[in-house]
Each structure stands twice: as C-alpha cells, then as structure tokens.
Design a protein around this motif. Structure first.
Motif, PDB file in Angstrom:
ATOM      1  N   ASP A 124      10.523   2.804  34.841  1.00 16.59           N
ATOM      2  CA  ASP A 124      10.622   4.107  34.206  1.00 16.59           C
ATOM      3  C   ASP A 124      11.430   3.922  32.931  1.00 16.59           C
ATOM      4  OD1 ASP A 124       9.302   5.431  36.325  1.00 16.59           O
ATOM      5  OD2 ASP A 124      11.181   5.577  37.445  1.00 16.59           O
ATOM      6  N   ILE A 125      11.073   4.663  31.907  1.00 12.33           N
ATOM      7  CA  ILE A 125      11.765   4.556  30.624  1.00 12.33           C
ATOM      8  C   ILE A 125      12.134   5.952  30.142  1.00 12.33           C
ATOM      9  CG2 ILE A 125      11.478   3.987  28.166  1.00 12.33           C
ATOM     10  CD1 ILE A 125       9.873   1.568  28.956  1.00 12.33           C
ATOM     11  N   ALA A 165       8.779   6.225  21.471  1.00 12.67           N
ATOM     12  CA  ALA A 165       8.155   6.446  22.778  1.00 12.67           C
ATOM     13  C   ALA A 165       6.673   6.085  22.745  1.00 12.67           C
ATOM     14  CB  ALA A 165       8.335   7.901  23.202  1.00 12.67           C
ATOM     15  N   LEU A 186       6.337   2.316  22.904  1.00 13.09           N
ATOM     16  CA  LEU A 186       6.636   1.792  24.236  1.00 13.09           C
ATOM     17  C   LEU A 186       5.521   2.113  25.217  1.00 13.09           C
ATOM     18  CD1 LEU A 186      10.447   2.648  24.470  1.00 13.09           C
ATOM     19  CD2 LEU A 186       9.412   0.405  24.067  1.00 13.09           C
ATOM     20  N   ARG A 187       4.930   3.271  25.072  1.00  3.83           N
ATOM     21  CA  ARG A 187       3.799   3.645  25.935  1.00  3.83           C
ATOM     22  C   ARG A 187       2.649   2.642  25.782  1.00  3.83           C
ATOM     23  NH1 ARG A 187       3.514   8.400  24.260  1.00  3.83           N
ATOM     24  NH2 ARG A 187       4.691   9.472  25.882  1.00  3.83           N
ATOM     25  N   LEU A 226       4.632   0.477  32.779  1.00  3.77           N
ATOM     26  CA  LEU A 226       5.264   1.778  32.605  1.00  3.77           C
ATOM     27  C   LEU A 226       4.775   2.785  33.648  1.00  3.77           C
ATOM     28  CD1 LEU A 226       7.142   3.554  30.885  1.00  3.77           C
ATOM     29  CD2 LEU A 226       5.156   4.096  29.452  1.00  3.77           C
ATOM     30  N   ASP A 234       6.870   6.197  34.522  1.00  5.49           N
ATOM     31  CA  ASP A 234       7.208   7.468  33.884  1.00  5.49           C
ATOM     32  C   ASP A 234       7.921   7.224  32.564  1.00  5.49           C
ATOM     33  OD1 ASP A 234       6.130   9.095  35.843  1.00  5.49           O
ATOM     34  OD2 ASP A 234       7.993   9.183  36.994  1.00  5.49           O
ATOM     35  N   LEU A 235       7.646   8.086  31.597  1.00  7.64           N
ATOM     36  CA  LEU A 235       8.302   8.006  30.295  1.00  7.64           C
ATOM     37  C   LEU A 235       8.861   9.385  29.963  1.00  7.64           C
ATOM     38  CD1 LEU A 235       8.983   6.514  27.642  1.00  7.64           C
ATOM     39  CD2 LEU A 235       6.733   7.206  26.786  1.00  7.64           C
ATOM     40  N   HIS A 236      10.163   9.449  29.757  1.00 12.02           N
ATOM     41  CA  HIS A 236      10.830  10.700  29.415  1.00 12.02           C
ATOM     42  C   HIS A 236      11.341  10.612  27.980  1.00 12.02           C
ATOM     43  CE1 HIS A 236      11.173  11.911  33.726  1.00 12.02           C
ATOM     44  NE2 HIS A 236      11.222  10.599  33.905  1.00 12.02           N
ATOM     45  N   VAL A 286      17.415   3.933  24.457  1.00 13.72           N
ATOM     46  CA  VAL A 286      16.346   3.619  25.411  1.00 13.72           C
ATOM     47  C   VAL A 286      16.975   3.188  26.732  1.00 13.72           C
ATOM     48  CG1 VAL A 286      14.328   2.218  25.948  1.00 13.72           C
ATOM     49  CG2 VAL A 286      14.819   2.824  23.585  1.00 13.72           C
ATOM     50  N   VAL A 343      15.853   1.623  30.386  1.00 11.35           N
ATOM     51  CA  VAL A 343      14.787   0.941  31.123  1.00 11.35           C
ATOM     52  C   VAL A 343      15.257   0.771  32.566  1.00 11.35           C
ATOM     53  CG1 VAL A 343      13.351  -1.111  31.308  1.00 11.35           C
ATOM     54  CG2 VAL A 343      14.057  -0.294  29.048  1.00 11.35           C
TER      55      VAL A 343
END
Length: 281
Positions: free
Chosen positions: A227-228, A243, A246-247, A253, A255-257, A276, A278
């Motif tokens: 998760d990031i 973001a 990174l996606r 990956l 979840d990305l918040h 960031v 991680v």
C-alpha cells in the motif's frame, strides 16, 4: 459475550474518514496553537488554514493530547462495548502523545495496550488498519498488537521539504540538522528512521529531488503487495503527478492514497511538503 478489541489512534494518522468508519477506528486529536488560539487538528483547523498561516510567518506550535483527554476517550470506547483497547500513536521521538496515552491507560476501565509505532502520517494509519483487521478477525490484544507491529516493521516513509526551517523551529530535525549549513544550496530528502527524522540524500533542485523521491519509493516497493500513501501540504499538483507515476511503476500496488497532511505535521514541515509512505502487506 464475544471479546471486542477497539482500535484508537491519534489525528496524525490522517486516515480517510471512510476507512476509519469501515474499521471502527477512532482518533484522539492533537492540538495546533495558532497565535493565542488552541485548535484541535481535524475539526478546528484545516491544512489550508495552517499553510496560509505559515506563509504569513505567524506563530504556530503543536501540543499532545492531555492524559485526561485520552482517559475520557478510553472510557467512552469501553462504554460502547470494548473489552480491550489497542492505542496506536505517532513516534514517541517526535511527540509526547504516546506518554500521555500511557498515563491514561493506567486508569482505563478495560485493558489498554499503548503502542509507540515509531511512525507518522499514513505510516501510522496503515498500522492502525492492520490492527483493526486483526481485531475484526476476533484476535486478542496480543495478536492485535503484533499485527500492528508487523505492519510497522514493513513500512517506510520518505519525504521532501522545500526548506528545513520549519523542522528546525519545531525541534524535530534530529540528525538532519547537519544539512542546515547548506540548506540554501540543496533540496533535502528525509526519511523516518528509528522514529526520528533523518537525512536521506541531498539533491540540488526541487525537480531532481522529487524524481529521486519517486525512485526511492519504487525501489522500496519492489514487486511485493504494498500500500502506498502520497502526502503533501499545499502541493496537490505535485502529489497527483507523483501518485500517477507510482501507479504506473509499482507492479504490486494494492491501495494508493493521496492526501494533504493535517495541521500538526504541516506545522513542522511547511508548505511544499511531498511525502511517500510504502507499506508492505
């Protein structure tokens, strides 16, 4: 009666409200002192108001919740049916919040395990979610604490600041103080290490520093499920761009918040912050 372990954290976890609601996580607010006004983070002062105050060079300090505030929160959680509480907080190296929670835990009506995660922001938030998932699986206090500690051990936080001045003023700069002499000539990359803010690298320009921040995050993520979280203060465009990169670049990956930090962390980093987190699942 089935056991119910409740998860308490503090306002610096910066968890999305929907995530807190879904997992039953509650948070005790820290305080931001703006001039002569004491304001609770999350309800009484926004990140935008904080950034504007910093840009105008107004006096801004922060303070921990009182033990009495924690005690009242623990009583409330117990009254709602909790038979135990795991209370997870930002690094004790950066705040007295952990100490205040410990003092309150002694008088709580149910057992309370207080954990210094050594983390900040969503690095703390991810630990709270891991603990909540364990609690929802009907784990006991020890197992819930272990889940949070395991998540903390696999979590890293890196960040870029436009200037070290805010960290210097707040006394949170730690070993990064060594960078002060050349602060005008470099853009510092920092990391959370041992619960303290430490220097990671020195880069000559903001654009190179942000590109390097991206590389560090990608390297740290590897190919494992992670998760990031991307944090910022008054730098939404930078955060969205990072973001997006990174996606595209992190194969594992989950979840990305993306979120703006709250007033407490923002007061010590200043506008322009880009961070960031991680976190290995």
């Amino acid at each position: 009666m089935s056991r119910h372990v409740a998860i308490v954290t503090d306002s610096t976890a910066y968890l999305p409200p929907q995530t807190m609601g879904r997992h039953g996580i509650t948070a005790v607010p820290l305080t931001v002192v703006l001039g002569d006004r004491a304001l609770e983070e999350g309800t009484e002062i926004s990140a935008r108001s904080l950034a504007q105050a910093l840009q105008k060079r107004r006096s801004v300090t922060t303070s921990r919740p009182s033990p009495e505030m924690f005690a009242a929160h623990y009583r409330e959680v117990a009254a709602e049916g909790a038979t135990g509480i795991v209370s997870l907080h930002l690094s004790a190296e950066l705040s007295g919040t952990y100490e205040a929670a410990l003092l309150a835990a002694r008088e709580a009506p149910v057992p309370v395990r207080v954990v210094d995660t050594g983390m900040i922001a969503m690095a703390l938030g991810f630990c709270a979610v891991a603990a909540a998932e364990a609690a929802q699986a009907d784990c006991g206090l020890d197992e819930v604490v272990a889940a949070a500690e395991k998540r903390a051990s696999g979590t890293s936080a890196y960040f870029y600041v436009d200037t070290l001045d805010y960290l210097r003023r707040g006394g949170r700069i730690g070993a990064a103080r060594a960078l002060l002499g050349s602060a005008l000539a470099v853009k510092p990359l920092l990391e959370l290490s041992g619960g303290r803010i430490e220097p990671r690298e020195k880069v000559r320009t903001a654009s190179r520093a942000i590109a390097r921040l991206e590389e560090i995050a990608v390297e740290r993520a590897g190919r494992a499920p992670v998760d990031i979280a991307v944090h910022h203060l008054a730098a939404a465009e930078r955060a969205d761009t990072l973001a997006g990169h990174l996606r595209d670049r992190v194969p594992g990956l989950a979840d990305l918040h993306v979120s703006e930090v709250g007033a407490v962390i923002g007061a010590h980093t200043g506008p322009g912050l880009l961070g960031v987190v991680v976190s290995q699942r």
